[in-house]
Design an enzyme around this catalytic site. Structure first.
Site, PDB file in Angstrom:
ATOM      1  N   HIS A 198       1.058  -1.714  -0.051  1.00 16.37           N
ATOM      2  CA  HIS A 198      -0.463   0.245  -0.472  1.00 16.37           C
ATOM      3  C   HIS A 198       0.546   0.906  -0.234  1.00 16.37           C
ATOM      4  O   HIS A 198       0.377   2.293   0.020  1.00 16.37           O
ATOM      5  CB  HIS A 198      -0.420   0.139   1.206  1.00 16.37           C
ATOM      6  N   GLU A 441       0.918  -8.198 -24.713  1.00 14.62           N
ATOM      7  CA  GLU A 441       2.172  -8.338 -23.431  1.00 14.62           C
ATOM      8  C   GLU A 441       2.396 -10.195 -23.333  1.00 14.62           C
ATOM      9  O   GLU A 441       3.088 -10.434 -21.908  1.00 14.62           O
ATOM     10  CB  GLU A 441       1.553  -7.781 -22.425  1.00 14.62           C
ATOM     11  N   ASP A 465       5.219  -7.032 -19.984  1.00 16.56           N
ATOM     12  CA  ASP A 465       5.103  -7.873 -19.281  1.00 16.56           C
ATOM     13  C   ASP A 465       5.695  -8.499 -20.537  1.00 16.56           C
ATOM     14  O   ASP A 465       6.159  -9.781 -20.604  1.00 16.56           O
ATOM     15  CB  ASP A 465       3.837  -7.957 -18.821  1.00 16.56           C
ATOM     16  N   CYS A 512       1.916   0.869 -24.907  1.00 17.93           N
ATOM     17  CA  CYS A 512       1.699   1.357 -23.157  1.00 17.93           C
ATOM     18  C   CYS A 512       3.106   1.196 -22.630  1.00 17.93           C
ATOM     19  O   CYS A 512       2.425   1.855 -20.913  1.00 17.93           O
ATOM     20  CB  CYS A 512       0.441   0.979 -23.242  1.00 17.93           C
TER      21      CYS A 512
HETATM   22  C1  PEP Z   1       2.739  -3.525 -19.587  1.00 19.51           C
HETATM   23  O1  PEP Z   1       3.163  -5.105 -19.103  1.00 19.51           O
HETATM   24  O2  PEP Z   1       4.108  -3.248 -20.381  1.00 19.51           O
HETATM   25  C2  PEP Z   1       1.111  -3.225 -19.105  1.00 19.51           C
HETATM   26  C3  PEP Z   1       1.796  -2.201 -19.801  1.00 19.51           C
HETATM   27  O3  PEP Z   1       0.649  -3.317 -17.542  1.00 19.51           O
HETATM   28  P1  PEP Z   1       1.139  -3.600 -16.778  1.00 19.51           P
HETATM   29  O4  PEP Z   1       2.453  -2.712 -16.850  1.00 19.51           O
HETATM   30  O5  PEP Z   1       0.295  -3.202 -16.054  1.00 19.51           O
HETATM   31  O6  PEP Z   1       0.920  -5.127 -15.726  1.00 19.51           O
HETATM   32 MG    MG Z   2       1.332  -5.467 -18.219  1.00 26.67          MG
END
Ligand code: PEP
Ligand code: MG
Length: 590
Positions: A198, A441, A465, A512
């Protein structure tokens, strides 16, 4: 001459927790620096002793209430709910009764008995295989420190006495992180703690850089030493050399939290390369914040809205109504810009509390993302209904996390269709043509991107990921961090395949993952044909400036060359060299 160990640069490895760079002198914050003695008390004092404990608990509750008020103001009501759970711990009547019974039966002082009971509870939580329960042990420990400080005369609040200095501790409570913001503590590091605790969630939302799980931190980092917190790479550098300092000062300048003024100043920058190729820069968001209005006014859309943070802040699924309100607010704030809402991406590194399947040996390969969503159809359907209701302005897109097979897309589409039929019969207005896309991913999704692209409206590459799964390197394991390489040729090939699959099927492809905001990666990705980048809000100004300085044609040639290089080291060296001559120093004015 003996080397002066105290002034030798030392790099300590921990776990990536809250991104960003902080530089400054450090201090150790000994939250639990009190001594608990075992004192026998006369029978006549038992009642007064229990009353003393009760009073200390009341004072701790009042302290926490104040911090919750501060958190409400700074991190918003959603995250500040974390403190409700801590208040429940302090107000746990059964726990109090057991301690009071022992005080009365054994004629022992309150702090000793309370401490003993607490240690028993903490021991079983700390031994748990469930990271949520282990994280909870940290919260409880830090919360209890408040009780002890009232029972045995606590220390002065060392955070308030150490403004502008980097705070080090065994662990921090979420409340202490709220106070760090108030007292201008620029960064922190802890010996214990997990990256999903947290207190890390709060640090992230307050943009306070931090590293957790740094072994021997307090022994190796003397008070007043110069320290660099590299939150992006999970490093604490003690006594940095002049060269290291200069490097990190430059990084720090680049990373500084973005202000409304900076955002407004870059809003006018063209979203094109020097030779006219249109590139969109969007943001990744986790929770609503004060910057949202400014981002929206700068015509910046949301490329990834991580809805799971709604769950993570309270460890409870929000109701359909709560979700509808929040998604609707975001869609309205950013209208007419697009908002890509990702369905709950829980599991593995995103703790799942009660849902955690504790016998998972390999949680990253287990019950997470879309797999988990599809296994809780009622909850998932409620989220899909909320997303559809929020789509009335026609600027919402739905994105599915961790897709590894076509069947997951088909099953989700069926659920979306069912939710649409329901909403229609209820007379609710929503976007009937809402676009549905997937995260790429997992290597299988990248390899099958061409086929998947025929069934979805867009793809978004999640490199955080994708790197972990392609290279079989746990993104949260400090022992293998050096193997987590975004420029590994295998990763680059999967990215390229995905971009090409999108182009061939005429659907949008964005990125992203963190790589989208990496200055070395930008020319390469533009050269590979990527046209949408979704990055943390702090990265928007620099990313936009770099893109406006690039020539697509030169980037294309760079990408062609880089794709023939067989090792990550050599790719990185080639990109460093190219950027030194083509990108130059891009500053971020206040
Ligand atoms: C990613 O895996 O690049 C992604 C944007 O998702 P997260 O970081 O939320 O797992
Ligand atoms: Mg991810």
């Amino acid at each position: 001459m003996k080397p002066d160990i105290k002034t030798k640069e030392l790099s300590l490895k921990g776990l990536v927790a809250s991104p960003g760079i902080a530089i400054g002198k450090c201090f150790s914050h000994h939250a639990d620096g009190y001594t608990i003695n075992r004192i026998e008390i006369p029978k006549t004092q038992v009642e007064a002793e229990i009353a003393r404990l009760k009073h200390a608990l009341e004072l701790a509750v009042s302290d926490l209430e104040q911090i919750r008020g501060e958190a409400d103001r700074t991190v918003g009501p959603q995250l500040s709910k974390i403190f409700e759970a801590q208040l429940l711990i302090l107000e746990d009547a059964e726990f109090f009764r057991q301690v009071a019974d022992d005080i009365a039966r054994q004629h022992l002082n309150a702090e000793y008995v309370y401490h003993r009971h607490l240690q028993q509870t903490l021991k079983s939580l700390r031994n748990s295989r469930d990271s949520y329960l282990r994280d909870m042990a940290h919260d409880i420990n830090a919360t209890a420190a408040k009780v002890f400080s009232h029972l045995v005369g606590g220390r002065s609040n060392k955070l308030v006495d150490n403004k502008h200095r980097i705070a080090l501790a065994e662990d921090f409570s979420p409340g202490e992180v709220v106070l760090m913001n108030k007292y201008h503590i620029p960064g922190f590091a802890t010996q214990l703690g997990g990256p999903t605790s947290h207190m890390v969630l709060i640090a992230k939302s307050l943009a306070i850089p931090g590293v957790v799980g740094v072994g021997n931190l307090l022994r190796k980092c003397p008070d007043d030493a110069m320290v660099i917190i590299d939150g992006d790479n999970g490093l604490v550098i003690v006594n940095p050399t002049t060269k290291t300092l200069a490097h990190y000062r430059e990084e720090h300048r680049r990373h500084r939290g973005v202000t409304s003024r900076q955002l407004k100043s870059i809003a006018r920058l063209p979203s094109t390369t020097t030779d006219g190729r249109g590139i969109a820069v969007m943001v990744n968001l986790e929770i609503p914040s004060d910057l949202d209005q400014t981002l929206a006014a700068c015509k910046i859309g949301v490329g990834l809205y991580r809805t799971e943070f709604f769950y993570l802040s309270t460890m409870a699924f929000p109701s359909e109504e709560e979700q509808t309100k929040q998604y609707h607010d975001i869609a309205r704030t950013f209208f007419p810009n697009q908002v890509v809402m990702r369905t709950f991406d829980l599991g593995s590194d995103k703790i799942v509390g009660d849902l955690r399947n504790t016998d998972e040996v390999n949680p990253a390969l287990g019950w997470r993302g879309i797999r988990l969503d599809l296994d809780i159809p009622d909850i998932f359907k409620a989220q899909l209904r909320a997303l559809l209701k929020a789509s009335e302005f026609r600027n919402v897109r739905i994105m599915l996390p961790m897709v590894s097979a076509m069947s997951e897309v088909n099953r989700t589409k069926k659920l979306i269709h069912a939710a649409m039929v329901e909403l229609q019969s209820e007379g609710v207005v929503f976007d009937e043509d809402i676009e549905i896309g997937i995260m790429i991913e997992v290597p299988s999704a990248a390899i099958m991107a061409h086929e998947l692209a025929k069934h979805v409206d867009f793809l978004s590459i999640g490199t955080n990921d994708l790197i972990q799964y392609t290279l079989a390197v746990d993104r949260g394991n400090k022992r293998v961090t050096s193997l987590y390489r975004q420029f590994h040729p295998a990763v680059l090939r999967l990215i390229k395949m995905t971009i090409e699959a999108g182009a061939a099927n005429e659907i949008d492809v964005s990125m992203c993952g963190e790589m989208a905001g990496n200055r070395l990666a930008l020319p390469l990705l533009v050269g590979m044909g990527l046209t949408t980048f979704s990055v943390a809000p702090t990265r928007v100004p620099e990313v936009k400036k770099i893109i406006a300085s690039l020539s697509y044609e030169e980037c294309r040639q760079l990408a062609e060359k880089v794709m023939t290089i067989p090792t990550a080291d050599r790719v990185e060296a080639a990109l460093q060299e190219w950027c030194a001559t083509h990108v130059g120093q891009i500053g971020m004015e206040d």
